[in-house]
Design a protein around this motif. Structure first.
Motif, PDB file in Angstrom:
ATOM      1  N   GLY A 111     -17.577   9.402 -26.701  1.00 24.73           N
ATOM      2  CA  GLY A 111     -18.808   9.316 -27.491  1.00 24.73           C
ATOM      3  C   GLY A 111     -20.048   9.608 -26.670  1.00 24.73           C
ATOM      4  O   GLY A 111     -21.096   9.017 -26.898  1.00 24.73           O
ATOM      5  N   GLY A 112     -19.926  10.488 -25.685  1.00 25.95           N
ATOM      6  CA  GLY A 112     -21.061  10.858 -24.848  1.00 25.95           C
ATOM      7  C   GLY A 112     -21.330   9.916 -23.688  1.00 25.95           C
ATOM      8  O   GLY A 112     -22.269  10.126 -22.931  1.00 25.95           O
ATOM      9  N   THR A 113     -20.509   8.873 -23.540  1.00 26.62           N
ATOM     10  CA  THR A 113     -20.674   7.906 -22.451  1.00 26.62           C
ATOM     11  C   THR A 113     -19.475   7.980 -21.514  1.00 26.62           C
ATOM     12  O   THR A 113     -18.334   8.037 -21.971  1.00 26.62           O
ATOM     13  N   TRP A 114     -19.726   7.965 -20.216  1.00 28.69           N
ATOM     14  CA  TRP A 114     -18.636   7.962 -19.245  1.00 28.69           C
ATOM     15  C   TRP A 114     -17.963   6.600 -19.220  1.00 28.69           C
ATOM     16  O   TRP A 114     -18.629   5.572 -19.111  1.00 28.69           O
ATOM     17  N   LYS A 115     -16.640   6.606 -19.332  1.00 27.33           N
ATOM     18  CA  LYS A 115     -15.838   5.387 -19.263  1.00 27.33           C
ATOM     19  C   LYS A 115     -14.731   5.588 -18.226  1.00 27.33           C
ATOM     20  O   LYS A 115     -14.116   6.656 -18.165  1.00 27.33           O
ATOM     21  N   CYS A 116     -14.485   4.564 -17.449  1.00 21.67           N
ATOM     22  CA  CYS A 116     -13.435   4.623 -16.436  1.00 21.67           C
ATOM     23  C   CYS A 116     -12.081   4.416 -17.109  1.00 21.67           C
ATOM     24  O   CYS A 116     -11.883   3.427 -17.824  1.00 21.67           O
ATOM     25  N   VAL A 117     -11.150   5.347 -16.897  1.00 20.41           N
ATOM     26  CA  VAL A 117      -9.809   5.240 -17.471  1.00 20.41           C
ATOM     27  C   VAL A 117      -8.768   4.906 -16.407  1.00 20.41           C
ATOM     28  O   VAL A 117      -7.643   4.545 -16.728  1.00 20.41           O
ATOM     29  N   HIS A 118      -9.156   5.038 -15.151  1.00 19.32           N
ATOM     30  CA  HIS A 118      -8.235   4.724 -14.058  1.00 19.32           C
ATOM     31  C   HIS A 118      -9.047   4.416 -12.809  1.00 19.32           C
ATOM     32  O   HIS A 118     -10.016   5.112 -12.497  1.00 19.32           O
ATOM     33  N   SER A 119      -8.641   3.369 -12.111  1.00 23.62           N
ATOM     34  CA  SER A 119      -9.272   3.031 -10.836  1.00 23.62           C
ATOM     35  C   SER A 119      -8.192   2.501  -9.907  1.00 23.62           C
ATOM     36  O   SER A 119      -7.282   1.790 -10.345  1.00 23.62           O
ATOM     37  N   HIS A 120      -8.274   2.876  -8.654  1.00 24.01           N
ATOM     38  CA  HIS A 120      -7.308   2.419  -7.655  1.00 24.01           C
ATOM     39  C   HIS A 120      -8.074   2.056  -6.389  1.00 24.01           C
ATOM     40  O   HIS A 120      -8.789   2.884  -5.837  1.00 24.01           O
ATOM     41  N   LEU A 121      -7.938   0.812  -5.963  1.00 23.26           N
ATOM     42  CA  LEU A 121      -8.576   0.319  -4.741  1.00 23.26           C
ATOM     43  C   LEU A 121      -7.534   0.144  -3.661  1.00 23.26           C
ATOM     44  O   LEU A 121      -6.403  -0.251  -3.938  1.00 23.26           O
ATOM     45  N   SER A 122      -7.917   0.402  -2.416  1.00 21.07           N
ATOM     46  CA  SER A 122      -7.002   0.151  -1.307  1.00 21.07           C
ATOM     47  C   SER A 122      -7.781  -0.199  -0.050  1.00 21.07           C
ATOM     48  O   SER A 122      -8.950   0.133   0.097  1.00 21.07           O
ATOM     49  N   VAL A 123      -7.087  -0.904   0.811  1.00 18.35           N
ATOM     50  CA  VAL A 123      -7.600  -1.220   2.140  1.00 18.35           C
ATOM     51  C   VAL A 123      -6.690  -0.484   3.112  1.00 18.35           C
ATOM     52  O   VAL A 123      -5.474  -0.681   3.094  1.00 18.35           O
ATOM     53  N   GLY A 124      -7.259   0.382   3.928  1.00 18.92           N
ATOM     54  CA  GLY A 124      -6.461   1.143   4.872  1.00 18.92           C
ATOM     55  C   GLY A 124      -5.783   0.220   5.881  1.00 18.92           C
ATOM     56  O   GLY A 124      -6.376  -0.729   6.368  1.00 18.92           O
ATOM     57  N   LEU A 125      -4.542   0.516   6.155  1.00 23.09           N
ATOM     58  CA  LEU A 125      -3.750  -0.281   7.080  1.00 23.09           C
ATOM     59  C   LEU A 125      -3.071   0.677   8.053  1.00 23.09           C
ATOM     60  O   LEU A 125      -2.446   1.647   7.612  1.00 23.09           O
ATOM     61  N   PRO A 126      -3.182   0.439   9.344  1.00 21.68           N
ATOM     62  CA  PRO A 126      -2.509   1.337  10.286  1.00 21.68           C
ATOM     63  C   PRO A 126      -1.001   1.398  10.016  1.00 21.68           C
ATOM     64  O   PRO A 126      -0.370   0.375   9.732  1.00 21.68           O
ATOM     65  N   ASP A 127      -0.431   2.591  10.095  1.00 23.93           N
ATOM     66  CA  ASP A 127       0.991   2.782   9.816  1.00 23.93           C
ATOM     67  C   ASP A 127       1.882   1.847  10.627  1.00 23.93           C
ATOM     68  O   ASP A 127       2.884   1.344  10.125  1.00 23.93           O
ATOM     69  N   GLU A 128       1.501   1.582  11.867  1.00 20.55           N
ATOM     70  CA  GLU A 128       2.357   0.736  12.717  1.00 20.55           C
ATOM     71  C   GLU A 128       2.398  -0.720  12.239  1.00 20.55           C
ATOM     72  O   GLU A 128       3.292  -1.481  12.630  1.00 20.55           O
ATOM     73  N   LEU A 129       1.465  -1.118  11.384  1.00 14.92           N
ATOM     74  CA  LEU A 129       1.479  -2.485  10.854  1.00 14.92           C
ATOM     75  C   LEU A 129       2.330  -2.630   9.602  1.00 14.92           C
ATOM     76  O   LEU A 129       2.699  -3.746   9.230  1.00 14.92           O
ATOM     77  N   VAL A 130       2.661  -1.534   8.949  1.00 19.61           N
ATOM     78  CA  VAL A 130       3.417  -1.598   7.695  1.00 19.61           C
ATOM     79  C   VAL A 130       4.744  -2.328   7.866  1.00 19.61           C
ATOM     80  O   VAL A 130       5.061  -3.215   7.072  1.00 19.61           O
ATOM     81  N   PRO A 131       5.556  -2.029   8.875  1.00 18.86           N
ATOM     82  CA  PRO A 131       6.826  -2.752   8.996  1.00 18.86           C
ATOM     83  C   PRO A 131       6.664  -4.266   9.147  1.00 18.86           C
ATOM     84  O   PRO A 131       7.503  -5.033   8.675  1.00 18.86           O
ATOM     85  N   SER A 132       5.566  -4.713   9.740  1.00 21.87           N
ATOM     86  CA  SER A 132       5.374  -6.146   9.942  1.00 21.87           C
ATOM     87  C   SER A 132       5.032  -6.885   8.650  1.00 21.87           C
ATOM     88  O   SER A 132       5.182  -8.101   8.586  1.00 21.87           O
ATOM     89  N   ILE A 133       4.566  -6.188   7.623  1.00 24.98           N
ATOM     90  CA  ILE A 133       4.225  -6.837   6.359  1.00 24.98           C
ATOM     91  C   ILE A 133       5.166  -6.457   5.226  1.00 24.98           C
ATOM     92  O   ILE A 133       5.032  -6.955   4.114  1.00 24.98           O
ATOM     93  N   ALA A 134       6.122  -5.574   5.498  1.00 25.46           N
ATOM     94  CA  ALA A 134       7.045  -5.114   4.466  1.00 25.46           C
ATOM     95  C   ALA A 134       7.887  -6.272   3.931  1.00 25.46           C
ATOM     96  O   ALA A 134       8.288  -7.156   4.686  1.00 25.46           O
ATOM     97  N   GLN A 135       8.108  -6.247   2.635  1.00 26.17           N
ATOM     98  CA  GLN A 135       8.920  -7.260   1.958  1.00 26.17           C
ATOM     99  C   GLN A 135      10.368  -6.778   1.856  1.00 26.17           C
ATOM    100  O   GLN A 135      10.628  -5.579   1.812  1.00 26.17           O
ATOM    101  N   PRO A 136      11.315  -7.719   1.780  1.00 19.68           N
ATOM    102  CA  PRO A 136      12.715  -7.298   1.570  1.00 19.68           C
ATOM    103  C   PRO A 136      12.848  -6.510   0.267  1.00 19.68           C
ATOM    104  O   PRO A 136      12.183  -6.828  -0.723  1.00 19.68           O
ATOM    105  N   ALA A 137      13.686  -5.505   0.275  1.00 21.83           N
ATOM    106  CA  ALA A 137      13.874  -4.657  -0.917  1.00 21.83           C
ATOM    107  C   ALA A 137      14.703  -5.358  -1.969  1.00 21.83           C
ATOM    108  O   ALA A 137      15.452  -6.237  -1.738  1.00 21.83           O
TER     109      ALA A 137
END
Length: 137
Positions: A111-137
């Motif tokens: 209707g002539g107004t911008w509306k957000c249909v998708h938003s994604h927020l993230s906090v960058g994390l160094p790749d080497e830290l990912v294994p230390s916070i990974a959850q069991p599959a």
């Protein structure tokens, strides 16, 4: 696709609304159409309606520091009634530390107004830290 000053203005307005703890203004900028998706930084923050978003966003916004973020960098694009933004900014914490929040939004004109249909927020994390916070599959 062209850069979009209108989308950039919407992002800046949202950041000002967050700083003012105006959760309702943020929610009002979101589409009520089916298919919206809002993704927060926490593992359980996958929201497929504004009602779900409100349950997470309102307490976070109203309980926030009320400060305007620093070092805001925004890229935008627009084609017709669709647009996007990719942006990042520094969030200061009460303990004197800070972190960089990264976001992408997809916007649609309704209707002539911008509306957000998708938003994604993230906090960058160094790749080497990912294994230390990974959850069991």
């Amino acid at each position: 696709m062209q850069p979009s000053p209108e989308i950039q203005a919407m992002v800046m307005r949202s950041l000002r609304d967050m700083a003012a703890k105006n959760a309702q203004a943020i929610l009002d900028s979101c589409s009520r159409e089916p298919g919206v998706v809002f993704i927060g930084t926490a593992p359980n923050e996958w929201m497929e309606s504004v009602a779900q978003l409100e349950a997470v966003a309102r307490p976070a916004i109203e309980g926030g520091s009320g400060g305007m973020p620093a070092e805001i960098q925004i890229q935008t694009g627009q084609e017709g009634t669709m647009g996007w933004a990719a942006y990042r900014y520094t969030v200061p914490l009460p303990n004197g530390r800070a972190f960089v929040l990264r976001a992408t939004d997809v916007w649609h004109q309704e209707g002539g107004t911008w509306k957000c249909v998708h938003s994604h927020l993230s906090v960058g994390l160094p790749d080497e830290l990912v294994p230390s916070i990974a959850q069991p599959a």
